[in-house]
Design a protein around this motif. Structure first.
Motif, PDB file in Angstrom:
ATOM      1  N   LYS A 110      40.562  43.464  42.984  1.00  0.00           N
ATOM      2  CA  LYS A 110      40.706  42.587  44.102  1.00  0.00           C
ATOM      3  C   LYS A 110      40.328  42.931  45.766  1.00  0.00           C
ATOM      4  N   TRP A 111      40.544  44.103  45.948  1.00  0.00           N
ATOM      5  CA  TRP A 111      40.314  44.442  47.193  1.00  0.00           C
ATOM      6  C   TRP A 111      38.572  44.429  47.502  1.00  0.00           C
ATOM      7  N   TYR A 112      37.983  44.640  46.644  1.00  0.00           N
ATOM      8  CA  TYR A 112      36.518  44.810  46.574  1.00  0.00           C
ATOM      9  C   TYR A 112      35.807  43.388  46.786  1.00  0.00           C
ATOM     10  N   ILE A 113      36.538  42.359  46.112  1.00  0.00           N
ATOM     11  CA  ILE A 113      36.307  40.988  45.971  1.00  0.00           C
ATOM     12  C   ILE A 113      36.524  40.193  47.060  1.00  0.00           C
ATOM     13  N   ILE A 114      37.684  40.576  47.819  1.00  0.00           N
ATOM     14  CA  ILE A 114      38.104  40.128  49.007  1.00  0.00           C
ATOM     15  C   ILE A 114      37.133  40.694  50.172  1.00  0.00           C
ATOM     16  N   ALA A 115      36.497  41.886  50.028  1.00  0.00           N
ATOM     17  CA  ALA A 115      35.916  42.591  51.020  1.00  0.00           C
ATOM     18  C   ALA A 115      34.504  41.582  50.835  1.00  0.00           C
ATOM     19  N   GLY A 116      34.122  41.313  49.783  1.00  0.00           N
ATOM     20  CA  GLY A 116      32.881  40.772  49.631  1.00  0.00           C
ATOM     21  C   GLY A 116      32.951  39.270  49.988  1.00  0.00           C
ATOM     22  N   ALA A 117      34.020  38.805  49.988  1.00  0.00           N
ATOM     23  CA  ALA A 117      34.111  37.373  50.505  1.00  0.00           C
ATOM     24  C   ALA A 117      34.132  37.332  51.997  1.00  0.00           C
ATOM     25  N   PHE A 118      34.765  38.419  52.489  1.00  0.00           N
ATOM     26  CA  PHE A 118      34.724  38.400  54.086  1.00  0.00           C
ATOM     27  C   PHE A 118      33.031  38.834  54.676  1.00  0.00           C
ATOM     28  N   GLN A 119      32.352  39.664  53.743  1.00  0.00           N
ATOM     29  CA  GLN A 119      30.863  39.839  53.803  1.00  0.00           C
ATOM     30  C   GLN A 119      30.208  38.563  54.294  1.00  0.00           C
ATOM     31  N   VAL A 120      30.295  37.656  53.475  1.00  0.00           N
ATOM     32  CA  VAL A 120      29.752  36.390  53.340  1.00  0.00           C
ATOM     33  C   VAL A 120      30.450  35.115  53.888  1.00  0.00           C
ATOM     34  N   ILE A 166      35.833  37.308  37.856  1.00  0.00           N
ATOM     35  CA  ILE A 166      34.416  38.170  37.667  1.00  0.00           C
ATOM     36  C   ILE A 166      33.200  37.100  38.006  1.00  0.00           C
ATOM     37  N   VAL A 167      33.233  36.234  37.371  1.00  0.00           N
ATOM     38  CA  VAL A 167      32.274  35.083  37.426  1.00  0.00           C
ATOM     39  C   VAL A 167      32.259  34.817  39.021  1.00  0.00           C
ATOM     40  N   MET A 168      33.299  34.324  39.695  1.00  0.00           N
ATOM     41  CA  MET A 168      33.382  34.006  40.961  1.00  0.00           C
ATOM     42  C   MET A 168      32.740  35.191  42.033  1.00  0.00           C
ATOM     43  N   ALA A 169      33.116  36.281  41.651  1.00  0.00           N
ATOM     44  CA  ALA A 169      32.746  37.675  42.394  1.00  0.00           C
ATOM     45  C   ALA A 169      31.212  37.840  42.042  1.00  0.00           C
ATOM     46  N   ALA A 170      30.589  37.617  41.039  1.00  0.00           N
ATOM     47  CA  ALA A 170      28.992  37.744  40.822  1.00  0.00           C
ATOM     48  C   ALA A 170      28.503  36.674  41.630  1.00  0.00           C
ATOM     49  N   LEU A 171      28.929  35.400  41.643  1.00  0.00           N
ATOM     50  CA  LEU A 171      28.179  34.392  42.357  1.00  0.00           C
ATOM     51  C   LEU A 171      28.443  34.402  43.746  1.00  0.00           C
ATOM     52  N   VAL A 172      29.332  35.227  44.425  1.00  0.00           N
ATOM     53  CA  VAL A 172      29.563  35.331  45.782  1.00  0.00           C
ATOM     54  C   VAL A 172      28.171  36.071  46.326  1.00  0.00           C
ATOM     55  N   LEU A 173      27.399  36.853  45.613  1.00  0.00           N
ATOM     56  CA  LEU A 173      26.159  37.404  46.021  1.00  0.00           C
ATOM     57  C   LEU A 173      26.383  38.406  47.201  1.00  0.00           C
ATOM     58  N   ALA A 174      27.554  38.969  47.595  1.00  0.00           N
ATOM     59  CA  ALA A 174      27.761  39.867  48.587  1.00  0.00           C
ATOM     60  C   ALA A 174      27.875  41.218  47.818  1.00  0.00           C
ATOM     61  N   PRO A 175      27.610  42.269  48.336  1.00  0.00           N
ATOM     62  CA  PRO A 175      27.328  43.776  47.691  1.00  0.00           C
ATOM     63  C   PRO A 175      28.817  44.096  47.243  1.00  0.00           C
ATOM     64  N   PHE A 213      36.374  30.031  50.748  1.00  0.00           N
ATOM     65  CA  PHE A 213      37.036  29.470  49.508  1.00  0.00           C
ATOM     66  C   PHE A 213      37.439  30.380  48.498  1.00  0.00           C
ATOM     67  N   THR A 214      36.738  31.339  48.410  1.00  0.00           N
ATOM     68  CA  THR A 214      36.846  32.777  47.542  1.00  0.00           C
ATOM     69  C   THR A 214      38.229  33.419  48.007  1.00  0.00           C
ATOM     70  N   LEU A 215      38.342  33.401  49.439  1.00  0.00           N
ATOM     71  CA  LEU A 215      39.671  33.931  49.733  1.00  0.00           C
ATOM     72  C   LEU A 215      40.699  33.194  49.570  1.00  0.00           C
ATOM     73  N   ALA A 216      40.689  31.936  49.592  1.00  0.00           N
ATOM     74  CA  ALA A 216      42.056  31.088  49.330  1.00  0.00           C
ATOM     75  C   ALA A 216      42.220  31.090  47.957  1.00  0.00           C
ATOM     76  N   VAL A 217      41.289  31.029  47.055  1.00  0.00           N
ATOM     77  CA  VAL A 217      41.438  31.080  45.783  1.00  0.00           C
ATOM     78  C   VAL A 217      42.061  32.300  45.160  1.00  0.00           C
ATOM     79  N   LEU A 218      41.759  33.375  45.727  1.00  0.00           N
ATOM     80  CA  LEU A 218      42.359  34.826  45.419  1.00  0.00           C
ATOM     81  C   LEU A 218      44.006  34.563  46.027  1.00  0.00           C
ATOM     82  N   MET A 219      44.060  34.060  47.262  1.00  0.00           N
ATOM     83  CA  MET A 219      45.353  33.997  47.454  1.00  0.00           C
ATOM     84  C   MET A 219      46.515  33.198  46.828  1.00  0.00           C
TER      85      MET A 219
END
Length: 488
Positions: free
Chosen positions: A398-408, A317-326, A412-418
């Motif tokens: 996870k779907w939304y967090i991964i989509a956000g990581a792709f947006q920006v 949650i913290v990582m997703a909030a700091l990605v700064l992607a919608p 690193f976020t994608l690797a962490v999630l995997m």
């Protein structure tokens, strides 16, 4: 009732319930009836605020303003409404579970348990409805102090030691970092109100903002970002219903909720995009995700394994909030709910296993699925949600967090999630396999079946919620989308 007056009702209802619980402590059936009635009433009040908040986007009330720009104020916006609904709903379910657990384990001091649980829920309602950082800080501390007697409920040496760690870490971080961060914010902006788009843009440089953001992230110890995470496994000495409170109902959710509010309403996504340390804090959150999973993989005690799993999941949650992607911000909000449903199910199952069989270790669960099929099916559902497998709630977030990581393009976020997904599977799936597909020990110490029916009922309800949220997450997504003013 005036929607503005419903806010104090949310805070006062659990407190009134606490008084009534204390007065009826000599009569367990009445005491527990009061607990359930109070919890149901609170959830009913929270539901009454859905329409006003959705229509007006906020419902507010100012109590006092001792210093200009610094008020005791309440303002329930959509994100706070989600937290209030979640905590009040799970309080009722946890109360049902606690009746079976506390009676089944013949726990002492049951009245004080229900009293402090109610006070803690009042603190959670205050956090959910806080209109500014000062009000949030006050109720954040109420939540810390009211849960300390629950952590030390058993009053043995282990409980007292765990309680000291719990109280020490949370108070040191909040007073040493969070409070100074709030004061600094007020001195710069002249206000600490939660405001759409943030209040700091143009008022401080990126370097100062980076330090301030780090103070918030580490000062909110309830979010358990490493290295301020030790309180969470230390608190596992508490009874399992308390673990549910800490991990799913109120405490850790208050932490990640606070960080999400600070990111969106104090800094604002546009301003944070210019802050250099924000990237390093993503690395810290990502490290916590992976390290928490690695440590969980090595645990033999079920509750400690779940505790380190929570540390890992919170930093999603913290990582997703700091990605700064919608999309990632939507994922952070969805994961608050998804993790709550999944993790409370897992803790309920751990407690049910203990009450029925007195087993507390992962290596003791061979064949237990045949004796406790409902419990272990629910455990499997919760575990799959932690991994992120459809059709569970954890897949959606996870779907939304991964989509956000792709947006920006945050690889690193994608690797962490995997990596974390693989680690989650590595420590959850062997338990499921051992429970259903390995033969039971030849001479089980206790000839048992399922735990008492209130416990089994509660864990079945939360398992159903894990599955239901897979398809019924639309309102949460819509609310977060309106906050961010974007369309998925």
């Amino acid at each position: 009732m005036n929607p503005n007056l419903l806010i104090p009702a949310l805070i006062l209802t659990p407190l009134i319930g606490a008084v009534l619980i204390a007065l009826t402590g000599r009569w367990p059936n009445i005491r527990e009836g009061v607990t359930l009635t109070t919890a149901a009433t609170l959830f009913g009040l929270a539901t009454q605020l859905i329409r006003p908040v959705v229509d007006r986007f906020e419902v507010g009330l100012t109590v006092a303003e001792p210093v200009p720009g610094l008020a005791i104020a309440f303002n329930l916006e959509p994100l706070g409404l989600i937290f209030a609904l979640l905590a009040s709903l799970l309080w009722f379910v946890t109360s049902v579970y606690a009746i079976g657990y506390m009676r089944g384990n013949k726990e002492p001091r049951q009245t004080s348990f229900y009293v402090f649980f109610a006070i803690a829920i009042s603190g959670a309602m205050g956090v959910a409805t806080a209109g500014n950082l000062l009000t949030l800080f006050i109720f954040y501390e109420v939540l810390t102090i009211s849960t300390w007697p629950l952590v030390t409920h058993k009053q043995n040496d282990a409980a007292r030691a765990g309680g000291r760690t719990y109280l020490g870490v949370l108070l040191v971080t909040s007073i040493g970092l969070l409070l100074p961060a709030i004061i600094w914010t007020w001195s710069v902006a002249g206000t600490v109100d939660f405001t759409q788009g943030g209040i700091l843009y143009g008022l401080m440089g990126p370097g100062s903002a980076a330090i301030l953001l780090a103070m918030f992230v580490l000062g909110v110890g309830k979010a358990a970002v490493m290295p301020v995470h030790r309180w969470l496994p230390a608190a596992m000495v508490a009874p399992t219903p308390v673990s549910a409170l800490l991990h799913a109902v109120a405490v850790v959710k208050a932490g990640v909720f606070t960080i999400t509010k600070v990111v969106i309403y104090i800094f604002g996504l546009d301003f944070l995009a210019e802050v250099p340390l924000e990237k390093y804090l993503i690395y810290l959150a990502g490290f916590t995700v992976v390290a928490g999973s690695v440590i969980a993989l090595k645990q033999v005690e079920i509750k400690r394994m779940l505790a380190y799993s929570t540390i890992s999941q919170l930093s999603y949650i913290v990582m997703a909030a700091l990605v700064l992607a919608p999309f990632a911000e939507i994922g952070a909000a969805v994961h608050i709910v998804a993790h709550a449903f999944g993790k409370i199910t897992l803790f309920f199952c751990a407690g049910a296993i203990y009450i029925a069989s007195k087993k507390t270790r992962v290596d003791q669960l061979r064949g237990i699925g045949l004796r406790m099929p409902l419990t272990m099916i629910a455990f499997t559902i919760g575990a799959l949600s932690m991994i992120g497998v459809p059709p569970t709630a954890g897949f959606v977030s996870k779907w939304y967090i991964i989509a956000g990581a792709f947006q920006v393009e945050s690889y690193f976020t994608l690797a962490v999630l995997m990596l974390s997904t693989g680690l989650n599977a590595a420590y959850f799936l062997p338990i499921v396999f051992r429970a259903f597909f390995r033969p039971e020990d030849e001479r089980p110490e206790i000839d048992h079946g399922e735990a008492p029916w209130p416990m089994v009922t509660a864990l079945c309800v939360t398992a159903v919620l894990v599955l239901a949220f897979f398809v019924l997450n639309g309102p949460i997504v819509d609310i977060e989308t309106r906050i961010l003013e974007v369309a998925p």
